[in-house]
Design a protein around this motif. Structure first.
Motif, PDB file in Angstrom:
ATOM      1  N   GLU A  11       0.874  -1.275   0.108  1.00 50.16           N
ATOM      2  CA  GLU A  11       0.005   0.052   0.308  1.00 50.16           C
ATOM      3  C   GLU A  11       0.753   1.201  -0.022  1.00 50.16           C
ATOM      4  N   ILE A  12       1.895   1.272   0.694  1.00 51.45           N
ATOM      5  CA  ILE A  12       2.728   2.558   0.765  1.00 51.45           C
ATOM      6  C   ILE A  12       3.611   2.662  -0.298  1.00 51.45           C
ATOM      7  N   SER A  13       3.931   1.677  -1.089  1.00 51.19           N
ATOM      8  CA  SER A  13       4.721   1.584  -2.028  1.00 51.19           C
ATOM      9  C   SER A  13       4.036   2.562  -3.302  1.00 51.19           C
ATOM     10  N   GLN A  14       2.755   2.411  -3.218  1.00 51.20           N
ATOM     11  CA  GLN A  14       1.793   3.419  -4.157  1.00 51.20           C
ATOM     12  C   GLN A  14       2.051   4.885  -3.972  1.00 51.20           C
ATOM     13  N   LYS A  15       2.519   5.335  -2.759  1.00 54.82           N
ATOM     14  CA  LYS A  15       2.666   6.635  -2.513  1.00 54.82           C
ATOM     15  C   LYS A  15       4.092   7.200  -2.796  1.00 54.82           C
ATOM     16  N   LYS A  16       3.867   8.481  -2.819  1.00 48.86           N
ATOM     17  CA  LYS A  16       5.327   9.008  -3.088  1.00 48.86           C
ATOM     18  C   LYS A  16       6.497   8.836  -2.039  1.00 48.86           C
ATOM     19  N   LYS A 106      11.259  13.630   3.158  1.00 45.71           N
ATOM     20  CA  LYS A 106      12.556  13.418   2.595  1.00 45.71           C
ATOM     21  C   LYS A 106      13.141  12.126   2.875  1.00 45.71           C
ATOM     22  N   ILE A 107      13.258  11.781   4.076  1.00 42.70           N
ATOM     23  CA  ILE A 107      14.039  10.503   4.269  1.00 42.70           C
ATOM     24  C   ILE A 107      13.162   9.218   4.130  1.00 42.70           C
ATOM     25  N   SER A 108      11.904   9.208   4.016  1.00 40.55           N
ATOM     26  CA  SER A 108      11.072   8.088   3.406  1.00 40.55           C
ATOM     27  C   SER A 108      11.017   8.130   1.885  1.00 40.55           C
ATOM     28  N   ARG A 109      11.588   8.829   0.971  1.00 42.67           N
ATOM     29  CA  ARG A 109      11.407   8.698  -0.326  1.00 42.67           C
ATOM     30  C   ARG A 109      11.947   7.283  -0.678  1.00 42.67           C
ATOM     31  N   ASN A 110      13.218   6.939  -0.174  1.00 41.25           N
ATOM     32  CA  ASN A 110      13.835   6.097  -0.633  1.00 41.25           C
ATOM     33  C   ASN A 110      13.625   4.586   0.041  1.00 41.25           C
TER      34      ASN A 110
END
Length: 150
Positions: A11-16, A106-110
């Motif tokens: 589910e979270i992979s669908q978010k930015k 920003k930290i959670s982008r990758n």
């Protein structure tokens, strides 16, 4: 628990941003945190403890780049699939003047970042403290930017 993590990860992979914020009652959060500690692919950071050791030696100029400081902290441990931040009150410190939500996004982008929020979440707003405290701040954020568990 691993099945739940996989569903959440999808589910979270669908978010930015791959950001999960756990807000709510401390007892419930403690149970979730204990379960996360059993995962082999998670690095758990008590930010109050970890960052205070680093920040005490930082120059004023270095404090202007919180992303760099936190990413260096994360890189000191073995790379894992999931990063978990607990005890994040240090991020609210008024002397640092950091935008907590921007840092987390920003930290959670990758990579998947799970944050135990020390405050409330109501009507798409995160609160960092109780009204009247110096650290009190409202952070508008919506479900397209993060997943919320409360």
């Amino acid at each position: 628990m691993n099945e739940t993590i996989e569903i959440i990860r999808f589910e979270i992979s669908q978010k930015k941003n791959k950001l999960i914020i756990v807000a709510g009652k401390k007892n419930k959060n403690n149970l979730i945190e204990e379960k996360l500690k059993t995962l082999e692919n998670a690095n758990i950071f008590n930010l109050n403890l970890s960052l205070s050791k680093i920040l005490i030696n930082c120059s004023k100029n270095e404090l202007n780049d919180p992303i760099k400081i936190i990413e260096e902290l994360i890189s000191q441990k073995l790379s894992k699939d999931v990063i978990v931040f607990t005890q994040i009150n240090i991020l609210y410190d008024i002397n640092l003047k950091w935008n907590v939500i921007d840092i987390l996004k920003k930290i959670s982008r990758n990579q998947l970042l799970i944050v135990f929020w020390d405050g409330d979440y109501k009507n798409n707003v995160l609160y960092s403290s109780a009204k009247g405290h110096l650290e009190y701040k409202e952070y508008p954020i919506n479900t397209s930017e993060a997943m919320f568990i409360s």
